[in-house]
Scaffold this active site. Structure first.
Site, PDB file in Angstrom:
ATOM      1  N   HIS A 162     -27.234   6.370  -1.797  1.00  0.00           N
ATOM      2  CA  HIS A 162     -27.258   5.161  -2.658  1.00  0.00           C
ATOM      3  C   HIS A 162     -28.861   4.528  -2.804  1.00  0.00           C
ATOM      4  CE1 HIS A 162     -26.157   2.087  -5.364  1.00  0.00           C
ATOM      5  NE2 HIS A 162     -25.284   1.340  -4.315  1.00  0.00           N
ATOM      6  N   HIS A 183     -29.270   0.496  -7.687  1.00  0.00           N
ATOM      7  CA  HIS A 183     -28.624  -1.040  -7.671  1.00  0.00           C
ATOM      8  C   HIS A 183     -29.497  -2.037  -6.957  1.00  0.00           C
ATOM      9  CE1 HIS A 183     -24.537   0.832  -9.285  1.00  0.00           C
ATOM     10  NE2 HIS A 183     -25.768   1.021  -9.962  1.00  0.00           N
ATOM     11  N   TYR A 226     -30.744  -1.692  -3.974  1.00  0.00           N
ATOM     12  CA  TYR A 226     -30.600  -1.488  -2.328  1.00  0.00           C
ATOM     13  C   TYR A 226     -31.646  -0.867  -1.800  1.00  0.00           C
ATOM     14  CZ  TYR A 226     -26.145  -3.568  -3.410  1.00  0.00           C
ATOM     15  OH  TYR A 226     -25.131  -4.402  -3.865  1.00  0.00           O
TER      16      TYR A 226
END
Ligand code: FMN
Length: 381
Positions: free
Chosen positions: A200, A203, A205
């Site tokens: 990931h 977004h 992060y």
């Protein structure tokens, strides 16, 4: 109605002959994995369910298991933290210990039993960690203080998301630990039986925080120029690839743009994609935004052009995500060459059996999509 043939109206480069064009229900082979179709479940945190100490629960089994029973070719877990302080909230899942590994293995087995591939999204929330749990009546703004079970967040720089606690700048030695934690979680994911890892890096992060000049003000080897900002992501990819079998697909989720002047953007995403390709990443899952509040007009298929641009700019397969709802749109994204697969988020929450419904609506066979116990809807007597 005119069939949808890709948002940019372009035909795929590799499929010019009628019949050659891949469709939503065609399999996709990546490395040693054969994904039965290209309708995939997007990673979605189940925030309000308490994965106590990061251990996925029966809810996660049912949530992911029912999407596998519904026919999604790949069922991707929610953002799963590589370390306790990498959780978005206290209730999130993790993969840093044996108990979590065993609990995930049970879920993976069930997903495999339904004929779907199982993916896990590995994540560290960085400065967006330690947030309040999404429960009725809970104020979701701000960060949970340490006195109430929260923790000190970390980030490339001591720059807060508006309204949240200021993170501590990660010292160099701790950046190395983060790389090790991703490597360790990847080895656990392999042992638990997962087929796909998705890192990931979207977004807002931690990995995205390193990529974007808006959140990364470092002046050492991990900040400043493009090459320095992408360094952590590349180190994580290399570490994960050391323990993740070469035949198993490795995906990276990127926010193609921060939607903010001076931030991470499409050109940088394409350039990073080329570097990821050199390091044996198999697919980029193309999303956008999430770093800081921004002006975004979220309309149907609004992120699909990014998936198209990254696909051809990086020379890597992509998946498209974001307000994809109808079977015809999803099929058009694949057949039109914008992306190799489609991830469904909220529509998959509303309709766990979406692929079965989509196959019928696209006049495709439902064999393999309908679980055996449901296949004959007529009782024997
Ligand atoms: C409840 C919920 C939880 C989410 N959690 C994650 C997550 O864990 N990881 C992630 O990359 N995206 C997450 N997302 C974003 C979705 O994966 C998806 O990109 C987004 O919802 C847009 O797709 P959609 O319009 O089909 O819902 C979440 C979205 C929702 C609605």
């Amino acid at each position: 109605m005119r069939p949808y043939v890709g948002v940019l109206g372009m035909r795929p480069r590799t499929a010019r002959v009628k019949g050659d064009m891949p469709h939503l229900f065609d399999p996709l082979v990546i490395g040693d994995l054969r994904l039965p179709n290209r309708a995939w479940l997007s990673p979605m945190c189940q925030y309000s369910v308490d994965a106590h100490d990061g251990v996925p629960t029966d809810w996660h089994l049912v949530h992911l298991g029912s999407r596998a029973a519904g026919g999604f070719g790949l069922v991707m877990s929610e953002a799963t933290a590589i370390a306790p302080e990498g959780r978005i909230s206290l209730r999130d899942t993790g993969l840093w210990n044996d108990e979590q590994e065993r609990a995930w293995a049970r879920i993976v087995d069930f997903v495999h039993g339904q004929g779907s591939a199982a993916g896990i999204q590995l994540s560290h929330a960085g400065r967006k960690a330690s947030t309040p749990p999404m429960l009725p009546g809970v104020d979701l703004r701000g960060s949970v203080p340490e006195s109430e079970g929260g923790w000190q967040t970390v980030a490339p720089s001591a720059l807060a998301v508006p309204g949240q606690a200021t993170p501590r700048e990660l010292p160099l030695a701790e950046i190395g630990q983060v790389v090790e934690q991703f490597r360790d979680a990847a080895a656990r994911a392999d042992r638990a039986g997962f087929d796909v890892i998705e890192l990931h890096a979207a977004h807002g992060y931690l990995l995205h925080q390193f990529l974007s000049p808006l959140s990364n003000h470092r002046e050492d080897a991990y900040g400043g120029s493009f090459n320095r900002r992408i360094r952590l992501v590349l180190e994580v990819v290399e570490a994960v690839r050391e323990v993740w079998p070469v035949g198993k697909p490795l995906f990276v989720r990127l926010s193609a743009t921060d939607w903010i002047e001076g931030g991470w953007d499409l050109e940088q995403s394409k350039a990073l994609g080329q570097e990821l390709k050199r390091r044996h990443v198999d697919l980029i899952d193309v999303s956008s935004g999430g770093l800081l509040p921004a002006q975004i007009t979220a309309e149907p298929l609004y992120q699909v052009p990014f998936a198209h641009q990254v696909r051809f700019g990086a020379g890597l397969p992509t998946s498209a995500v974001g307000l994809v709802v109808s079977p015809a749109e999803a099929d058009g994204i694949v057949a039109g060459g914008d992306a190799d697969a489609v991830m469904l988020g909220r529509e998959a929450l509303r309709h766990p059996y979406w692929p079965q419904m989509a196959a019928r609506s696209l006049s495709q066979p439902t064999q393999g999509l309908v679980p055996d116990p449901y296949f004959r809807s007529t009782p024997r007597d």
